[in-house]
Write a protein that holds these residues in place. Sequence first.
Motif, PDB file in Angstrom:
ATOM      1  N   ARG A  36       0.854  -1.202   0.000  1.00  0.00           N
ATOM      2  CA  ARG A  36       0.000   0.000   0.000  1.00  0.00           C
ATOM      3  C   ARG A  36       0.887   1.247   0.000  1.00  0.00           C
ATOM      4  O   ARG A  36       0.881   2.041   0.911  1.00  0.00           O
ATOM      5  N   VAL A  37       1.660   1.391  -1.060  1.00  0.00           N
ATOM      6  CA  VAL A  37       2.603   2.499  -1.186  1.00  0.00           C
ATOM      7  C   VAL A  37       1.897   3.717  -1.763  1.00  0.00           C
ATOM      8  O   VAL A  37       1.177   3.614  -2.777  1.00  0.00           O
ATOM      9  N   GLY A  38       2.077   4.874  -1.114  1.00  0.00           N
ATOM     10  CA  GLY A  38       1.455   6.104  -1.591  1.00  0.00           C
ATOM     11  C   GLY A  38       2.150   6.645  -2.822  1.00  0.00           C
ATOM     12  O   GLY A  38       3.238   6.217  -3.204  1.00  0.00           O
ATOM     13  N   HIS A  39       1.501   7.638  -3.458  1.00  0.00           N
ATOM     14  CA  HIS A  39       2.077   8.210  -4.672  1.00  0.00           C
ATOM     15  C   HIS A  39       2.870   9.494  -4.392  1.00  0.00           C
ATOM     16  O   HIS A  39       3.639   9.943  -5.241  1.00  0.00           O
ATOM     17  N   ALA A  40       2.690  10.083  -3.198  1.00  0.00           N
ATOM     18  CA  ALA A  40       3.401  11.331  -2.883  1.00  0.00           C
ATOM     19  C   ALA A  40       3.662  11.402  -1.378  1.00  0.00           C
ATOM     20  O   ALA A  40       2.736  11.232  -0.569  1.00  0.00           O
ATOM     21  N   TYR A  41       4.910  11.655  -1.018  1.00  0.00           N
ATOM     22  CA  TYR A  41       5.318  11.762   0.377  1.00  0.00           C
ATOM     23  C   TYR A  41       5.999  13.114   0.587  1.00  0.00           C
ATOM     24  O   TYR A  41       6.684  13.636  -0.308  1.00  0.00           O
ATOM     25  N   LEU A  42       5.828  13.652   1.792  1.00  0.00           N
ATOM     26  CA  LEU A  42       6.539  14.872   2.176  1.00  0.00           C
ATOM     27  C   LEU A  42       7.315  14.577   3.456  1.00  0.00           C
ATOM     28  O   LEU A  42       6.736  14.286   4.505  1.00  0.00           O
ATOM     29  N   VAL A 111       7.471  11.481 -16.879  1.00  0.00           N
ATOM     30  CA  VAL A 111       6.614  10.517 -16.171  1.00  0.00           C
ATOM     31  C   VAL A 111       5.738   9.722 -17.119  1.00  0.00           C
ATOM     32  O   VAL A 111       5.140   8.709 -16.729  1.00  0.00           O
ATOM     33  N   ALA A 112       5.660  10.154 -18.330  1.00  0.00           N
ATOM     34  CA  ALA A 112       4.847   9.413 -19.304  1.00  0.00           C
ATOM     35  C   ALA A 112       5.472   8.079 -19.668  1.00  0.00           C
ATOM     36  O   ALA A 112       4.801   7.184 -20.195  1.00  0.00           O
ATOM     37  N   TYR A 113       6.780   7.909 -19.400  1.00  0.00           N
ATOM     38  CA  TYR A 113       7.486   6.674 -19.768  1.00  0.00           C
ATOM     39  C   TYR A 113       7.695   5.812 -18.515  1.00  0.00           C
ATOM     40  O   TYR A 113       8.204   6.275 -17.491  1.00  0.00           O
ATOM     41  N   THR A 116      12.313   1.127 -16.984  1.00  0.00           N
ATOM     42  CA  THR A 116      12.834  -0.088 -17.627  1.00  0.00           C
ATOM     43  C   THR A 116      13.405  -1.067 -16.599  1.00  0.00           C
ATOM     44  O   THR A 116      13.570  -2.242 -16.879  1.00  0.00           O
ATOM     45  N   ILE A 117      13.734  -0.543 -15.417  1.00  0.00           N
ATOM     46  CA  ILE A 117      14.228  -1.388 -14.320  1.00  0.00           C
ATOM     47  C   ILE A 117      13.336  -1.129 -13.111  1.00  0.00           C
ATOM     48  O   ILE A 117      13.012   0.025 -12.799  1.00  0.00           O
ATOM     49  N   GLY A 118      12.933  -2.186 -12.411  1.00  0.00           N
ATOM     50  CA  GLY A 118      12.121  -1.999 -11.221  1.00  0.00           C
ATOM     51  C   GLY A 118      10.660  -1.714 -11.542  1.00  0.00           C
ATOM     52  O   GLY A 118      10.253  -1.584 -12.717  1.00  0.00           O
ATOM     53  N   LYS A 119       9.865  -1.580 -10.468  1.00  0.00           N
ATOM     54  CA  LYS A 119       8.423  -1.377 -10.626  1.00  0.00           C
ATOM     55  C   LYS A 119       8.022   0.090 -10.607  1.00  0.00           C
ATOM     56  O   LYS A 119       6.974   0.455 -11.128  1.00  0.00           O
ATOM     57  N   TYR A 120       8.831   0.944  -9.987  1.00  0.00           N
ATOM     58  CA  TYR A 120       8.444   2.353  -9.804  1.00  0.00           C
ATOM     59  C   TYR A 120       9.552   3.291 -10.301  1.00  0.00           C
ATOM     60  O   TYR A 120      10.748   2.989 -10.208  1.00  0.00           O
ATOM     61  N   LYS A 121       9.094   4.418 -10.814  1.00  0.00           N
ATOM     62  CA  LYS A 121       9.997   5.530 -11.100  1.00  0.00           C
ATOM     63  C   LYS A 121       9.818   6.516  -9.942  1.00  0.00           C
ATOM     64  O   LYS A 121       8.710   7.026  -9.715  1.00  0.00           O
ATOM     65  N   GLU A 145      -2.318  13.309  -9.569  1.00  0.00           N
ATOM     66  CA  GLU A 145      -2.712  12.102 -10.299  1.00  0.00           C
ATOM     67  C   GLU A 145      -1.565  11.606 -11.175  1.00  0.00           C
ATOM     68  O   GLU A 145      -1.631  11.646 -12.410  1.00  0.00           O
ATOM     69  N   PRO A 146      -0.489  11.147 -10.574  1.00  0.00           N
ATOM     70  CA  PRO A 146       0.619  10.620 -11.378  1.00  0.00           C
ATOM     71  C   PRO A 146       0.287   9.223 -11.895  1.00  0.00           C
ATOM     72  O   PRO A 146      -0.645   8.578 -11.400  1.00  0.00           O
ATOM     73  N   PRO A 147       1.026   8.733 -12.884  1.00  0.00           N
ATOM     74  CA  PRO A 147       0.832   7.347 -13.328  1.00  0.00           C
ATOM     75  C   PRO A 147       1.067   6.380 -12.167  1.00  0.00           C
ATOM     76  O   PRO A 147       1.738   6.706 -11.190  1.00  0.00           O
ATOM     77  N   SER A 148       0.547   5.188 -12.258  1.00  0.00           N
ATOM     78  CA  SER A 148       0.602   4.225 -11.157  1.00  0.00           C
ATOM     79  C   SER A 148       2.024   3.809 -10.813  1.00  0.00           C
ATOM     80  O   SER A 148       2.277   3.298  -9.721  1.00  0.00           O
TER      81      SER A 148
END
Length: 529
Positions: A36-42, A111-113, A116-121, A145-148
């Motif tokens: 359950r990883v969030g998309h934005a952290y501060l 972010v549109a791409y 190539t390595i790993g699950k997350y950018k 609303e970033p890509p998943s």
Amino acid sequence: MAYTALYRKFRPTTFSEVKGQDAIVTTLRNQVISGRVGHAYLFCGTRGTGKTTLAKIMAKSVNCEHPVNGEACGCCESCRVIEDGSAIHVIEIDAASNNGVDNIREIREEVAYSPTIGKYKVYIIDEVHMLSPGAFNALLKTLEEPPSYVIFILATTEARKLPQTILSRCQRYDFRRIDLVTIKDRLAELLERENILAEEDALRYIARLADGSMRDSLSLLEQCLGYYPDEPVTYRHVIEVMGAVDPGVYPDFLKNMLAGDVSACLELLDMVLREGRELSVFVNDFIWYLRNLMLAKSMEDDANAESVLEMSKEQLKELRDIGTRIDLNSIYRYIRVFSELVAQLRQTEQKRITLETCVVRLCNPEMDEDLDSLKERIRVLEKKVRTLEKTPRTVVAGPMADGVPGNTKTSDKPIAKPTLKAAVPAEVEKLVRNFDSLLKEMKPTWRRYLEDARLSLSDAGNLLIVFTEGTGKEYFERDAKELEAFLSGKVGAKIRVEFDEIRNTDNFSDIYADLKDKIKMPITIEGEE
């Protein structure tokens, strides 16, 4: 191989290595475990508390191919490229130098791409509060609303400067200052890895100077190691490198101010300057000493006081003894005055004059007319009254008056103290054996000279103190009576002191041979077996 700074060499690479941020570490690790990883952290908090370090650990853990209990394995391709800094799916951006709209537009295009390595950018934006208003606006939509496969981790020391629209789109984690014990234990752990010995008091002092920053503590430690390479880290070395003052000076400094002894206070300050100490460090450490004194007076339970003040029972007892001479109102006043002085010292080039002026004012509260000064003047007067009340008054027979025999009158002269008998050689020898413990009770100026002196018994049966060239012989010849009175009070017998001086210390052994007939007790010479 190029040298690596300690704070980089020992930067944590897993959640378990991060110290002092247990709640945040546990939360982020559980998010990785559950997916359950969030998309934005501060991440916000003061410098050196682990914000960027934890951001990199988070980026490595979410991309690890074989995580174990939320920890990155460190062996897969994603972990290896992140550790060596060549990862293209973990992007670090310094907002202080990349704070324009164009920089954020580049992120929006990238972010549109998918990675190539790993699950997350993962985008780590450090000092995010430095972004311009236009850059913040450009980031809003992508941040919401970033890509998943995209995660943003923003780090800042000034969260209040961020727009509310940014704050509302992030999971916020406040990094607290790391406590002194945690920093001290971490330093001890790292030094053990490096096979370097260190005194606990030295590490505690470094940890206090770091003010909650682990990175600052490592930088200070590295400074000490650089000044004394291949030597243990001692408290004396740390004091010297940091330009600090022997803590034994502060009780004497406070006692002299309470007594209104301007000369003694200025003499201490002069000694501090002659030893090359930094006045701002002296003032800050004295404020810390006053803080400990205030808490020692305010906390009755010894166990709690030892825990809060992080000191031994002996140190606490010594602090409480000094606390009997000063009330809390005076401590508050001194803390306030010296805290204001810290700000003044930053803005003036005449630091010595500014500090001396402050000390003279505190020793002479009649110079000020504010409420605190009036209270201090009342305290001084009350002390004088109590002293007069305790002064012994003798009743002596007087001549006949008004025809009444046996008339008496009072005398204000105090009762004379009994005269001490002269000390025998055995008592002097006992004094020499116990001299180390007596040094701790002496004022700093005496202690500084006597630490390197040699002690023996003279032909006349007196205490013989032998100094090396350029130390304390001339000083103690002026202070001889005061030193004899101090030692006599400790022994309970009249001690006579003689002084000698050894010159040309390069030929110390030859000179020692010349002194054999005069010095009966053995003298240890440094460097000889």
